[in-house]
Motif scaffolding. Sequence first.
Motif, PDB file in Angstrom:
ATOM      1  N   ASP A 106     -38.156  10.361  13.098  1.00  0.00           N
ATOM      2  CA  ASP A 106     -38.758   9.031  13.020  1.00  0.00           C
ATOM      3  C   ASP A 106     -38.445   8.175  14.243  1.00  0.00           C
ATOM      4  OD1 ASP A 106     -39.826   9.712  10.599  1.00  0.00           O
ATOM      5  OD2 ASP A 106     -38.090   8.998   9.471  1.00  0.00           O
ATOM      6  N   VAL A 107     -37.846   8.776  15.261  1.00  0.00           N
ATOM      7  CA  VAL A 107     -37.593   8.030  16.510  1.00  0.00           C
ATOM      8  C   VAL A 107     -38.260   8.784  17.664  1.00  0.00           C
ATOM      9  CG1 VAL A 107     -35.419   7.002  15.745  1.00  0.00           C
ATOM     10  CG2 VAL A 107     -35.373   9.220  16.901  1.00  0.00           C
ATOM     11  N   PRO A 108     -38.750   8.038  18.678  1.00  0.00           N
ATOM     12  CA  PRO A 108     -39.422   8.707  19.801  1.00  0.00           C
ATOM     13  C   PRO A 108     -38.439   9.477  20.670  1.00  0.00           C
ATOM     14  CG  PRO A 108     -39.279   6.331  20.165  1.00  0.00           C
ATOM     15  CD  PRO A 108     -38.772   6.566  18.787  1.00  0.00           C
ATOM     16  N   ALA A 109     -37.202   8.991  20.751  1.00  0.00           N
ATOM     17  CA  ALA A 109     -36.177   9.628  21.588  1.00  0.00           C
ATOM     18  C   ALA A 109     -34.829   9.033  21.192  1.00  0.00           C
ATOM     19  CB  ALA A 109     -36.466   9.342  23.060  1.00  0.00           C
ATOM     20  N   VAL A 110     -33.784   9.661  21.654  1.00  0.00           N
ATOM     21  CA  VAL A 110     -32.429   9.148  21.397  1.00  0.00           C
ATOM     22  C   VAL A 110     -31.832   8.772  22.756  1.00  0.00           C
ATOM     23  CG1 VAL A 110     -30.128   9.793  20.579  1.00  0.00           C
ATOM     24  CG2 VAL A 110     -32.153  10.519  19.291  1.00  0.00           C
ATOM     25  N   ASP A 111     -31.363   7.519  22.888  1.00  0.00           N
ATOM     26  CA  ASP A 111     -30.828   7.072  24.179  1.00  0.00           C
ATOM     27  C   ASP A 111     -29.464   7.674  24.471  1.00  0.00           C
ATOM     28  OD1 ASP A 111     -32.945   5.135  24.802  1.00  0.00           O
ATOM     29  OD2 ASP A 111     -32.199   4.090  23.027  1.00  0.00           O
TER      30      ASP A 111
ATOM     31  N   ALA B 208     -28.557  16.234  19.741  1.00  0.00           N
ATOM     32  CA  ALA B 208     -28.041  16.286  21.122  1.00  0.00           C
ATOM     33  C   ALA B 208     -29.155  16.685  22.089  1.00  0.00           C
ATOM     34  CB  ALA B 208     -26.884  17.278  21.211  1.00  0.00           C
ATOM     35  N   CYS B 209     -30.003  17.611  21.670  1.00  0.00           N
ATOM     36  CA  CYS B 209     -31.056  18.116  22.560  1.00  0.00           C
ATOM     37  C   CYS B 209     -32.107  17.062  22.889  1.00  0.00           C
ATOM     38  CB  CYS B 209     -31.745  19.335  21.946  1.00  0.00           C
ATOM     39  SG  CYS B 209     -30.771  20.813  22.138  1.00  0.00           S
ATOM     40  N   VAL B 210     -32.318  16.090  22.013  1.00  0.00           N
ATOM     41  CA  VAL B 210     -33.340  15.077  22.307  1.00  0.00           C
ATOM     42  C   VAL B 210     -32.732  13.799  22.894  1.00  0.00           C
ATOM     43  CG1 VAL B 210     -34.938  15.958  20.576  1.00  0.00           C
ATOM     44  CG2 VAL B 210     -33.374  14.118  19.952  1.00  0.00           C
ATOM     45  N   ALA B 211     -31.421  13.816  23.129  1.00  0.00           N
ATOM     46  CA  ALA B 211     -30.767  12.610  23.652  1.00  0.00           C
ATOM     47  C   ALA B 211     -30.797  12.597  25.178  1.00  0.00           C
ATOM     48  CB  ALA B 211     -29.327  12.548  23.162  1.00  0.00           C
ATOM     49  N   SER B 212     -30.957  11.397  25.749  1.00  0.00           N
ATOM     50  CA  SER B 212     -30.971  11.265  27.213  1.00  0.00           C
ATOM     51  C   SER B 212     -29.567  11.431  27.775  1.00  0.00           C
ATOM     52  CB  SER B 212     -31.489   9.888  27.622  1.00  0.00           C
ATOM     53  OG  SER B 212     -32.712   9.639  27.015  1.00  0.00           O
ATOM     54  N   ARG B 213     -28.556  11.007  27.025  1.00  0.00           N
ATOM     55  CA  ARG B 213     -27.171  11.075  27.511  1.00  0.00           C
ATOM     56  C   ARG B 213     -26.288  11.518  26.353  1.00  0.00           C
ATOM     57  NH1 ARG B 213     -23.707   6.077  29.504  1.00  0.00           N
ATOM     58  NH2 ARG B 213     -22.377   7.089  31.029  1.00  0.00           N
TER      59      ARG B 213
END
Length: 228
Positions: free
Chosen positions: A77-82, A112-117
């Motif tokens: 439900d989120v476009p990405a994880v910061d 973890a795989c969809v997080a930017s950091r």
Amino acid sequence: MAFEADLAKAHAARSAAELVQSGMIVGLGSGSTAGLLVKRLGERVAEEGLEFVGVPTSVSTAELARELNIPLRDVDDVPAVDLNIDGADEVDPEYRMIKGRGGALLREKLVACVASRRVTIVSPEKVVPRLGIDSPVPVEVSRLGYRHIEQRLRTLGARTSLRRGPDGAPFVTDGGNLIIDCGFSPLADPDTLEAGLKSVVGVFETGLFLGLCDVLVVGRPDGAEQIV
Ligand code: ABF
């Protein structure tokens, strides 16, 4: 000793909690160190009005975050994880990790795989010269066919053990799967091993987290060090 380890975890968690800023979507890890992080973030929500959305990596983390009034969304439900902040069982000099002692490895790896950091928070004894000397690699597998899957894992050199809960019954993950802990002596090449484990039909995910740590926060009894 236990007191010092707890203090180190608390310092790592506190240090990483400062990386969270209002407006962020933040992956919330699982385990005791990540639990301290969630508690610290709950304090920041209450004391400073910090506003962020948490993406929990386990049912237990979601329950804790809800108690602390942290708004939550599922990863879909989120476009990405910061930013993702999670603990680990072992971290080597190349920031490769073994995770999954808590049994939440599939969701932890997905987030973890969809997080930017990706930030890993540990106490010092988790930093090891080489992976797998003390910790087995947890492998999440299908319930259907697990005996055959275990057999295939043995042919890859694993000393296997079906994980069980305190009641002696097989441990079932949040996703309804089983975990086979796989010991390797030695664990020679994590990348090759990961590919081999993932080639077994019925293996959903492994606790080898490779290339998924951008910042390592090592807590100590008197503070914390952030290594980028
Ligand atoms: C999660 O919790 C898991 O991936 C890892 O196995 C475990 C570490 O727990 P703790 O912080 O309690 O040592 O991060």
